[in-house]
Write a protein that holds these residues in place. Structure first.
Motif, PDB file in Angstrom:
ATOM      1  N   ARG A  62       0.828  -1.209   0.000  1.00 25.96           N
ATOM      2  CA  ARG A  62       0.000   0.000   0.000  1.00 25.96           C
ATOM      3  C   ARG A  62       0.862   1.260   0.000  1.00 25.96           C
ATOM      4  NH1 ARG A  62      -4.054   0.119   4.634  1.00 25.96           N
ATOM      5  NH2 ARG A  62      -4.534   2.098   3.663  1.00 25.96           N
ATOM      6  N   ARG A  63       1.967   1.232   0.770  1.00 28.01           N
ATOM      7  CA  ARG A  63       2.864   2.380   0.824  1.00 28.01           C
ATOM      8  C   ARG A  63       3.503   2.632  -0.548  1.00 28.01           C
ATOM      9  NH1 ARG A  63       7.942   3.705   1.259  1.00 28.01           N
ATOM     10  NH2 ARG A  63       8.767   1.601   1.444  1.00 28.01           N
ATOM     11  N   ALA A  64       3.911   1.580  -1.220  1.00 27.55           N
ATOM     12  CA  ALA A  64       4.494   1.719  -2.548  1.00 27.55           C
ATOM     13  C   ALA A  64       3.466   2.251  -3.540  1.00 27.55           C
ATOM     14  CB  ALA A  64       5.042   0.384  -3.024  1.00 27.55           C
ATOM     15  N   GLN A  65       2.229   1.767  -3.422  1.00 27.52           N
ATOM     16  CA  GLN A  65       1.165   2.231  -4.314  1.00 27.52           C
ATOM     17  C   GLN A  65       0.874   3.713  -4.064  1.00 27.52           C
ATOM     18  OE1 GLN A  65      -2.529   0.174  -3.704  1.00 27.52           O
ATOM     19  NE2 GLN A  65      -3.505   1.131  -5.485  1.00 27.52           N
ATOM     20  N   LEU A  66       0.800   4.119  -2.789  1.00 26.34           N
ATOM     21  CA  LEU A  66       0.558   5.525  -2.468  1.00 26.34           C
ATOM     22  C   LEU A  66       1.718   6.415  -2.928  1.00 26.34           C
ATOM     23  CD1 LEU A  66      -1.045   5.285   1.082  1.00 26.34           C
ATOM     24  CD2 LEU A  66      -2.149   6.005  -1.028  1.00 26.34           C
ATOM     25  N   GLY A  67       2.942   5.899  -2.784  1.00 28.92           N
ATOM     26  CA  GLY A  67       4.101   6.650  -3.262  1.00 28.92           C
ATOM     27  C   GLY A  67       4.042   6.883  -4.758  1.00 28.92           C
ATOM     28  N   ALA A  68       3.627   5.869  -5.505  1.00 28.99           N
ATOM     29  CA  ALA A  68       3.508   5.998  -6.957  1.00 28.99           C
ATOM     30  C   ALA A  68       2.412   6.997  -7.325  1.00 28.99           C
ATOM     31  CB  ALA A  68       3.227   4.633  -7.582  1.00 28.99           C
ATOM     32  N   GLU A  69       1.293   6.956  -6.613  1.00 33.31           N
ATOM     33  CA  GLU A  69       0.208   7.902  -6.867  1.00 33.31           C
ATOM     34  C   GLU A  69       0.642   9.329  -6.558  1.00 33.31           C
ATOM     35  OE1 GLU A  69      -3.427   6.813  -4.923  1.00 33.31           O
ATOM     36  OE2 GLU A  69      -3.422   4.797  -5.780  1.00 33.31           O
ATOM     37  N   LEU A  70       1.359   9.504  -5.444  1.00 31.40           N
ATOM     38  CA  LEU A  70       1.866  10.836  -5.097  1.00 31.40           C
ATOM     39  C   LEU A  70       2.821  11.360  -6.158  1.00 31.40           C
ATOM     40  CD1 LEU A  70       2.536  10.791  -1.254  1.00 31.40           C
ATOM     41  CD2 LEU A  70       1.079  12.353  -2.512  1.00 31.40           C
ATOM     42  N   ALA A  71       3.683  10.510  -6.653  1.00 31.70           N
ATOM     43  CA  ALA A  71       4.630  10.925  -7.690  1.00 31.70           C
ATOM     44  C   ALA A  71       3.896  11.361  -8.957  1.00 31.70           C
ATOM     45  CB  ALA A  71       5.597   9.788  -7.993  1.00 31.70           C
ATOM     46  N   SER A  72       2.851  10.624  -9.335  1.00 28.09           N
ATOM     47  CA  SER A  72       2.108  11.003 -10.542  1.00 28.09           C
ATOM     48  C   SER A  72       1.340  12.306 -10.324  1.00 28.09           C
ATOM     49  CB  SER A  72       1.158   9.884 -10.965  1.00 28.09           C
ATOM     50  OG  SER A  72       0.119   9.731 -10.021  1.00 28.09           O
ATOM     51  N   LYS A  73       0.795  12.504  -9.117  1.00 23.07           N
ATOM     52  CA  LYS A  73       0.091  13.763  -8.809  1.00 23.07           C
ATOM     53  C   LYS A  73       1.058  14.941  -8.846  1.00 23.07           C
ATOM     54  CE  LYS A  73      -4.102  12.399  -7.710  1.00 23.07           C
ATOM     55  NZ  LYS A  73      -5.299  12.840  -8.353  1.00 23.07           N
ATOM     56  N   ARG A  74       2.249  14.756  -8.269  1.00 21.85           N
ATOM     57  CA  ARG A  74       3.246  15.838  -8.268  1.00 21.85           C
ATOM     58  C   ARG A  74       3.668  16.180  -9.690  1.00 21.85           C
ATOM     59  NH1 ARG A  74       6.612  13.393  -3.268  1.00 21.85           N
ATOM     60  NH2 ARG A  74       5.307  14.263  -1.612  1.00 21.85           N
ATOM     61  N   ALA A  75       3.819  15.191 -10.527  1.00 17.98           N
ATOM     62  CA  ALA A  75       4.195  15.440 -11.921  1.00 17.98           C
ATOM     63  C   ALA A  75       3.106  16.230 -12.635  1.00 17.98           C
ATOM     64  CB  ALA A  75       4.469  14.131 -12.634  1.00 17.98           C
ATOM     65  N   SER A  76       1.856  15.880 -12.402  1.00 15.95           N
ATOM     66  CA  SER A  76       0.767  16.608 -13.061  1.00 15.95           C
ATOM     67  C   SER A  76       0.663  18.042 -12.539  1.00 15.95           C
ATOM     68  CB  SER A  76      -0.562  15.875 -12.885  1.00 15.95           C
ATOM     69  OG  SER A  76      -0.979  15.893 -11.542  1.00 15.95           O
ATOM     70  N   VAL A  77       0.932  18.246 -11.235  1.00 14.11           N
ATOM     71  CA  VAL A  77       0.908  19.596 -10.673  1.00 14.11           C
ATOM     72  C   VAL A  77       2.021  20.436 -11.291  1.00 14.11           C
ATOM     73  CG1 VAL A  77       1.348  20.906  -8.555  1.00 14.11           C
ATOM     74  CG2 VAL A  77      -0.257  19.013  -8.522  1.00 14.11           C
ATOM     75  N   ARG A  78       3.208  19.859 -11.443  1.00 11.77           N
ATOM     76  CA  ARG A  78       4.323  20.586 -12.067  1.00 11.77           C
ATOM     77  C   ARG A  78       3.990  20.968 -13.502  1.00 11.77           C
ATOM     78  NH1 ARG A  78       7.975  16.339 -10.736  1.00 11.77           N
ATOM     79  NH2 ARG A  78       8.061  16.348  -8.488  1.00 11.77           N
ATOM     80  N   GLU A  79       3.355  20.066 -14.222  1.00 17.15           N
ATOM     81  CA  GLU A  79       2.979  20.356 -15.615  1.00 17.15           C
ATOM     82  C   GLU A  79       1.944  21.480 -15.659  1.00 17.15           C
ATOM     83  OE1 GLU A  79       3.201  20.369 -19.547  1.00 17.15           O
ATOM     84  OE2 GLU A  79       4.452  19.121 -18.255  1.00 17.15           O
ATOM     85  N   ASP A  80       0.988  21.472 -14.724  1.00 18.49           N
ATOM     86  CA  ASP A  80       0.003  22.551 -14.664  1.00 18.49           C
ATOM     87  C   ASP A  80       0.662  23.884 -14.363  1.00 18.49           C
ATOM     88  OD1 ASP A  80      -2.006  20.758 -15.191  1.00 18.49           O
ATOM     89  OD2 ASP A  80      -2.660  20.558 -13.095  1.00 18.49           O
ATOM     90  N   GLU A  81       1.636  23.893 -13.463  1.00 17.30           N
ATOM     91  CA  GLU A  81       2.340  25.128 -13.132  1.00 17.30           C
ATOM     92  C   GLU A  81       3.105  25.669 -14.336  1.00 17.30           C
ATOM     93  OE1 GLU A  81       4.758  24.126  -9.790  1.00 17.30           O
ATOM     94  OE2 GLU A  81       3.089  24.264  -8.364  1.00 17.30           O
ATOM     95  N   ARG A  82       3.737  24.778 -15.101  1.00 19.46           N
ATOM     96  CA  ARG A  82       4.437  25.209 -16.311  1.00 19.46           C
ATOM     97  C   ARG A  82       3.461  25.807 -17.319  1.00 19.46           C
ATOM     98  NH1 ARG A  82       7.012  19.836 -17.012  1.00 19.46           N
ATOM     99  NH2 ARG A  82       8.210  19.685 -15.109  1.00 19.46           N
TER     100      ARG A  82
END
Length: 112
Positions: free
Chosen positions: A12-32
């Motif tokens: 579950r921790r690995a799955q949540l880490g992967a989801e967080l990483a994908s959310k952070r990537a999408s937030v960075r793309e939105d900021e750009r």
């Protein structure tokens, strides 16, 4: 039993880490995207400012030429000359606003 629970938690921790990483990537793309949109808006605002200054100078020159011709009776020469002067003033204003030509500075040195 404890191993199954630990494995489940790790999974579950690995799955949540992967989801967080994908959310952070999408937030960075939105900021750009927002930064690019803001730069684009600034460019449009600058273009509108420059074009309005240019057109205003030409219109003022034409109106002053027309008024000059009506009162003095030199039609069409006053309008032609002042229209050309308005065009030159508009070009100079655009160049000054764009930073291509320096704004004249009054010389504060006084002759002694």
């Amino acid at each position: 039993m404890t191993d199954d629970r630990d494995e489940s938690l790790e999974e579950r921790r690995a799955q949540l880490g992967a989801e967080l990483a994908s959310k952070r990537a999408s937030v960075r793309e939105d900021e750009r995207g927002e930064v690019r949109a803001e730069e684009s808006r600034k460019g449009y605002a600058q273009a509108m400012k420059l074009s309005s200054e240019f057109i205003a100078a030409i219109i003022v020159g034409a109106v002053l030429g027309y008024v000059f011709d009506r009162f003095v009776g030199t039609a069409p020469w006053g309008m032609i000359i002042l229209l050309l002067l308005g065009f030159c003033a508009g070009v100079l204003n655009v160049l000054r606003s764009a930073g291509k030509v320096a704004t004249p500075v009054l010389d504060e040195r006084r002759p002694k």
